[in-house]
Design an enzyme around this catalytic site. Sequence first.
Site, short mmCIF file in Angstrom:
data_model
loop_
_atom_site.label_atom_id
_atom_site.label_comp_id
_atom_site.label_asym_id
_atom_site.label_seq_id
_atom_site.Cartn_x
_atom_site.Cartn_y
_atom_site.Cartn_z
N CYS A 94 0.85 -1.19 0.00
CA CYS A 94 0.00 0.00 0.00
C CYS A 94 0.89 1.25 0.00
CB CYS A 94 -0.89 -0.02 1.24
SG CYS A 94 -1.64 1.56 1.64
N GLU A 95 0.69 2.13 -0.97
CA GLU A 95 1.56 3.30 -1.04
C GLU A 95 1.23 4.35 0.01
OE1 GLU A 95 1.48 5.14 -4.85
OE2 GLU A 95 -0.52 5.99 -4.60
N HIS A 96 0.11 4.19 0.70
CA HIS A 96 -0.25 5.15 1.74
C HIS A 96 0.42 4.83 3.07
CE1 HIS A 96 -4.13 5.56 -0.80
NE2 HIS A 96 -3.23 6.44 -1.20
N HIS A 97 0.57 3.53 3.38
CA HIS A 97 1.13 3.13 4.67
C HIS A 97 2.36 2.23 4.54
CE1 HIS A 97 -3.23 3.92 5.40
NE2 HIS A 97 -2.74 4.57 6.44
N GLN A 135 -5.07 -0.65 -4.87
CA GLN A 135 -5.65 -1.79 -5.58
C GLN A 135 -6.39 -1.38 -6.84
OE1 GLN A 135 -7.62 -4.64 -3.03
NE2 GLN A 135 -8.91 -5.40 -4.68
N HIS A 163 -6.12 -5.95 3.09
CA HIS A 163 -5.14 -4.87 3.28
C HIS A 163 -4.72 -4.80 4.74
CE1 HIS A 163 -5.67 -2.72 -0.69
NE2 HIS A 163 -6.60 -3.65 -0.73
N CYS A 165 -3.10 -2.50 6.16
CA CYS A 165 -3.31 -1.16 6.70
C CYS A 165 -4.72 -0.99 7.24
CB CYS A 165 -3.02 -0.09 5.64
SG CYS A 165 -4.03 -0.22 4.16
#
Length: 201
Positions: A94-97, A135, A163, A165
């Site tokens: 996940c590019e956010h977390h 995703q 996920h 996250c």
Amino acid sequence: MSLPALSSDTDRMLQVVGATPRVDEPRARAAVEELLRALGRDVAAEHLTDTPRRVVDSLVELLTPQEFAMTTFPNDEDYRDLVLVRGIPFTSLCEHHMLPFQGIADVGYLPGDRLVGLSKLARIVDWYARDLQVQERLTVQIADHLEHQLRPAGLGVVLRAEHRCMSMRGIRAAGAVTETSVFRGAIAGDERMLRRFEGAT
């Protein structure tokens, strides 16, 4: 029918399957060491002395897909029914977390003039999964690549993933599965074809 415009990111990935960003490993290790210090950890502790290297090696492995050639073959037998590979496992970050999400992909297409080697469907999934991702984008990238390279009469991509996250932090909804899909061409408007992606005949 002309192909839809592709994003610059997708275009870049389509040009050469095998071109990945260069990693500055010494700089990355120093950054991990500094992060540990910022989190109040003693980087001289025995269990942490080699952690920066291990973290960087793990991330490089997760973010580096294997090179492959997109092998296709003439559709000499004029096969026009669905070719569907189910249950392709994948792991992405996940590019956010920067926490992993893992799941399975179902990828199928209605052949035109060319057939693709079945293992290449799994390799396409793996190629795009080994990146900092969301995703939704991953689903579209797989579909774009297949459409660009194969020009099928129709295609479908369905991803189902958990996920970390979402399951390890925040709401902590362990076991929740996110599903995303892209259907194009003759598959998009065909209820019978769509049911086959759901496991019905």
